[in-house]
Write an enzyme that holds these catalytic residues in place. Structure first.
Site, PDB file in Angstrom:
ATOM      1  N   HIS A 121       0.849  -1.197   0.000  1.00 13.16           N
ATOM      2  CA  HIS A 121       0.000   0.000   0.000  1.00 13.16           C
ATOM      3  C   HIS A 121       0.888   1.253   0.000  1.00 13.16           C
ATOM      4  O   HIS A 121       1.764   1.411   0.848  1.00 13.16           O
ATOM      5  CB  HIS A 121      -0.949   0.014   1.204  1.00 13.16           C
ATOM      6  N   ALA A 122       0.650   2.141  -0.961  1.00 12.95           N
ATOM      7  CA  ALA A 122       1.560   3.275  -1.171  1.00 12.95           C
ATOM      8  C   ALA A 122       1.604   4.189   0.052  1.00 12.95           C
ATOM      9  O   ALA A 122       0.582   4.440   0.686  1.00 12.95           O
ATOM     10  CB  ALA A 122       1.102   4.074  -2.381  1.00 12.95           C
ATOM     11  N   HIS A 162       0.203  12.001  -5.646  1.00 16.97           N
ATOM     12  CA  HIS A 162      -0.358  12.013  -4.289  1.00 16.97           C
ATOM     13  C   HIS A 162       0.766  11.839  -3.252  1.00 16.97           C
ATOM     14  O   HIS A 162       0.889  12.612  -2.304  1.00 16.97           O
ATOM     15  CB  HIS A 162      -1.402  10.895  -4.145  1.00 16.97           C
ATOM     16  N   GLU A 163       1.576  10.821  -3.454  1.00 18.80           N
ATOM     17  CA  GLU A 163       2.637  10.526  -2.476  1.00 18.80           C
ATOM     18  C   GLU A 163       3.658  11.659  -2.407  1.00 18.80           C
ATOM     19  O   GLU A 163       4.096  12.059  -1.333  1.00 18.80           O
ATOM     20  CB  GLU A 163       3.337   9.205  -2.815  1.00 18.80           C
ATOM     21  N   HIS A 186       2.841  14.509  -0.197  1.00 20.56           N
ATOM     22  CA  HIS A 186       3.217  14.344   1.216  1.00 20.56           C
ATOM     23  C   HIS A 186       4.676  14.761   1.421  1.00 20.56           C
ATOM     24  O   HIS A 186       5.011  15.480   2.348  1.00 20.56           O
ATOM     25  CB  HIS A 186       3.078  12.877   1.641  1.00 20.56           C
ATOM     26  N   GLU A 188      -3.386  14.956   2.840  1.00 18.18           N
ATOM     27  CA  GLU A 188      -3.834  14.076   1.753  1.00 18.18           C
ATOM     28  C   GLU A 188      -4.205  14.846   0.494  1.00 18.18           C
ATOM     29  O   GLU A 188      -4.292  14.258  -0.591  1.00 18.18           O
ATOM     30  CB  GLU A 188      -5.024  13.231   2.221  1.00 18.18           C
ATOM     31  N   HIS A 240      -6.510   0.513   5.555  1.00 14.05           N
ATOM     32  CA  HIS A 240      -6.515   1.476   6.664  1.00 14.05           C
ATOM     33  C   HIS A 240      -7.202   0.947   7.918  1.00 14.05           C
ATOM     34  O   HIS A 240      -6.941   1.432   9.009  1.00 14.05           O
ATOM     35  CB  HIS A 240      -7.158   2.781   6.211  1.00 14.05           C
ATOM     36  N   TYR A 260      -9.326  11.426   3.997  1.00  9.43           N
ATOM     37  CA  TYR A 260      -9.425  11.315   2.540  1.00  9.43           C
ATOM     38  C   TYR A 260     -10.718  11.942   2.024  1.00  9.43           C
ATOM     39  O   TYR A 260     -10.766  12.462   0.914  1.00  9.43           O
ATOM     40  CB  TYR A 260      -9.328   9.854   2.097  1.00  9.43           C
TER      41      TYR A 260
HETATM   42  O1  X8Z Z   1      -4.124   5.420   1.118  1.00 15.50           O
HETATM   43  C1  X8Z Z   1      -4.083   6.244   0.237  1.00 15.50           C
HETATM   44  C2  X8Z Z   1      -2.744   6.742  -0.285  1.00 15.50           C
HETATM   45  C3  X8Z Z   1      -1.696   6.749   0.765  1.00 15.50           C
HETATM   46  S1  X8Z Z   1      -1.950   7.951   1.980  1.00 15.50           S
HETATM   47  C4  X8Z Z   1      -2.281   5.848  -1.399  1.00 15.50           C
HETATM   48  N1  X8Z Z   1      -5.231   6.681  -0.337  1.00 15.50           N
HETATM   49  C5  X8Z Z   1      -6.544   6.203   0.082  1.00 15.50           C
HETATM   50  C6  X8Z Z   1      -6.747   4.748  -0.295  1.00 15.50           C
HETATM   51  O2  X8Z Z   1      -5.955   4.201  -1.061  1.00 15.50           O
HETATM   52  O3  X8Z Z   1      -7.719   4.148   0.181  1.00 15.50           O
HETATM   53  C7  X8Z Z   1      -5.336   7.697  -1.379  1.00 15.50           C
HETATM   54  C8  X8Z Z   1      -6.788   7.793  -1.708  1.00 15.50           C
HETATM   55  C9  X8Z Z   1      -7.540   7.073  -0.625  1.00 15.50           C
HETATM   56 ZN    ZN Z   2      -1.767   9.936   1.325  1.00 16.21          ZN
END
Ligand code: X8Z
Ligand code: ZN
Length: 597
Positions: free
Chosen positions: A338-339, A368-369, A372, A396, A496, A506
């Site tokens: 997960h990024a 997105h990354e 940060h 975010e 998450h 988000y």
């Molecule tokens: O978790 C993330 C990023 C890392 S902070 C990749 N996002 C959420 C997800 O993947 O559920 C970005 C959009 C929503």
């Molecule tokens: Zn993020």
């Protein structure tokens, strides 16, 4: 740890101990300086251990990271308790804010009991590890499929049986997380209560410079603003999916089955764009195909992202970023794919960790990354307690704001497209964006609706899954593609939840990024419709952005919002403005159809 929890502290927590002299401002300053030193040392140690664990999952790295996290969190808890002894001392504004942040900075509070604090940090490391190692091994096949493999199937397959199989396969990784999760809820609530919060969810909601109930209402208000647009999108997508898959798979008026939307969690739907694209104009361009046909390397994808930021006047990323980041999924050991973006020393040791795939989706995730990382670097000269975003939604939103400037004209400028599609393709481009951004809104909202209720006890462990699907239905209008029971634990099939990362951020980011984009586009002098504005190369926009980023969390977020967007209110009019032409178009397409489920 240099400080051990002493019984007399209990007397101090509720204010100043009877008969004790009120602490002075000088004592408060010394306390804050020491706290910042301690938190920095322990935070860096924990970040290094977490990095190694996330890029090399083994039982040992998990234990080492859990230990380091425990030390850092325990110190944070003790400091938060100690900070209360300065309640009532008339501190200068910046010191008062630091005291407040010290009390609110934790995502998870460990209980004072050392056995319990160890158990809690071990559970959380373990849940993330289980998620990271998750695999589906189809019967009769020698190869097991990980989340990246399964996500590719969800994105590209149009065979409902194959989609269902992948969906089920991934959702089978999470039942083992159910018991540890329930224990985690108990223990983290215990820690939060020892800090004076009602529960962990209340602790999360306290972080927004407003009363926690007012924050929950603020989320509802924003959702009410955008709900009609979501409903229009849902109605349109459901009818196109029904044309494609037939009535036995997609109902005319009910919820959409969760496996047909191009994404494992049905959280964003852009991967099914080709299925629902406007019939009259076609799909426009396909960035994935362009990137693949040029044999773009993962590192090059990241370079594209970096060069957007440098075009705004930000300094390039340091050499260590390129040496230490993880861009490609290793084949010989487990990692958390997960990024994420990292700021190991809160100064220059910036990194991203991402299993990059050459797709338009990952092209945007990279922006997105990096958002940060550039934020982290912009606030690094602030004192430690201010090295964070205005609120977590801001963190975010930054990279996504930049990604909104990835317009066809921009892609032409950087040589990825030969020619931008003409204005007749705008509805298609807006629909593509809406599948990404509007489809996401109810998902962004509901995860913490579920978690807040879990933490408060309103949702009991025996109803975890049922309550999850009730919320998925209520907000998203989607349904599980097969029957679910409490033997399943679908919430933890989402990163998450398994890794205990709050999610309201988000939802906020989805709203805020359009406010930022509108303000920066104005600063750049763009007078076109918002979807055609790109701030690429515009230093005035870069300066406006940097002015906000470099404040860190030194001011309450409404002041920082004012600095970038000229208003103190989070407000969905920017996202609605952006999609206004699409809303008209969707309403036309939906004429005569029943909306809702
Ligand atoms: O978790 C993330 C990023 C890392 S902070 C990749 N996002 C959420 C997800 O993947 O559920 C970005 C959009 C929503
Ligand atoms: Zn993020």
């Amino acid at each position: 740890m240099p400080y051990s929890f002493a019984p007399f502290l209990a007397l101090l927590i509720s204010g100043v101990a009877l008969g004790a002299p009120r602490p002075t401002i000088a004592q408060a300053r010394t306390f804050l300086d020491d706290a910042e030193k301690q938190l920095l040392t322990l935070g860096v140690e924990a970040a290094r251990a977490d990095w190694v664990k996330s890029t090399y999952i083994t039982d040992d790295t998990e234990i080492l990271a859990a230990h380091a996290d425990e030390k850092a969190i325990n110190a944070g808890v003790v400091l938060a308790k100690e900070a209360a002894k300065f309640d009532g001392v008339p501190l200068p504004e910046d010191m008062a804010r630091k005291m407040k942040l010290l009390k609110l900075s934790l995502t998870m509070a460990t209980p004072a009991n050392p056995k319990e604090s160890e158990e809690l940090t071990r559970i959380v490391a373990g849940m993330e590890g289980t998620y990271g190692k998750g695999k589906y091994c189809p019967q009769g096949q020698s190869k097991c499929l990980d989340l990246e493999d399964l996500s590719k199937i969800m994105a590209n397959s149009r065979d409902p049986n194959r989609l269902l199989d992948s969906w089920r396969g991934w959702h089978a990784i999470s039942p083992p997380i159910r018991q540890p999760f329930a224990r985690f809820v108990e223990l983290s609530n215990k820690g939060a209560r020892e800090l004076g919060f009602k529960d962990s969810g209340a602790m999360w909601r306290e972080k927004y410079d407003m009363p926690p109930d007012a924050f929950a209402k603020e989320m509802d208000r924003l959702w009410d603003q955008v709900r009609p647009l979501y409903l229009a999108l849902h109605t349109y997508v459901r009818s196109r999916l029904r044309e494609n898959y037939g009535e036995s798979v997609v109902p005319a008026t009910g919820p959409i089955p969760a496996h047909l939307l191009g994404n494992m969690w049905a959280q964003s739907w852009e991967n099914i764009y080709a299925l629902v694209a406007p019939k009259e104009t076609g799909v426009g361009y396909n960035l994935t195909e362009v990137l693949k046909s040029r044999q773009t390397e993962p590192k090059q994808m990241v370079r594209y992202g970096e060069s957007f930021f440098t075009s705004l006047g930000f300094a390039p990323l340091p050499p260590t970023f390129w040496e230490r980041s993880l861009f490609v999924k290793p084949t010989d050991h487990e990692v958390v794919c997960h990024a994420s973006a990292w700021d190991i020393d809160t100064l220059d040791d910036l990194r991203i960790k991402m299993c990059i795939d050459i797709t338009d989706e990952d092209f945007l995730v990279i922006h997105h990354e990096l958002g940060h990382n550039f934020y982290q670097r912009a606030y690094k000269t602030q004192p430690l307690l201010f090295r964070d975003s205005a609120n977590d939604g801001f963190h975010e939103a930054v990279g996504d704001t930049i990604a909104l400037s990835v317009t066809p004209d921009y892609l032409v400028k950087i040589g990825l497209l030969a020619k931008a599609p003409d204005a007749s393709k705008d509805i298609g481009l807006l629909l593509h964006k809406a599948l990404e951004k509007i489809a996401f809104l109810p998902f962004g909202l509901l995860i913490d609706q579920w978690r807040w209720k879990v933490f408060s006890g309103e949702i009991k462990p025996e109803d975890y899954n049922k309550a999850w699907w009730e919320l998925r239905l209520k907000y998203q209008g989607i349904a599980p593609p097969v029957g679910r029971t409490e033997a399943d634990f679908d919430p933890a099939a989402k990163y998450h939840v398994a890794a205990n990362v709050p999610y309201a951020r988000y939802f906020l980011a989805d709203i805020l990024q359009f406010q930022f984009h509108r303000a920066l586009a104005q600063a750049a002098g763009c007078t076109e419709p918002l979807n055609r504005c790109s701030i690429y190369g515009n230093k005035a926009a870069g300066d406006r952005l940097n002015a906000m980023l470099s404040m860190g969390t030194s001011r309450p977020w409404p002041d920082e919002l004012q600095a970038i967007a000229g208003t103190k209110q989070m407000d969905a009019t920017a996202i609605l403005d952006y999609f206004a032409p699409l809303k008209i178009w969707l309403d036309e397409q939906n004429r005569g159809k029943t909306a809702g489920w």
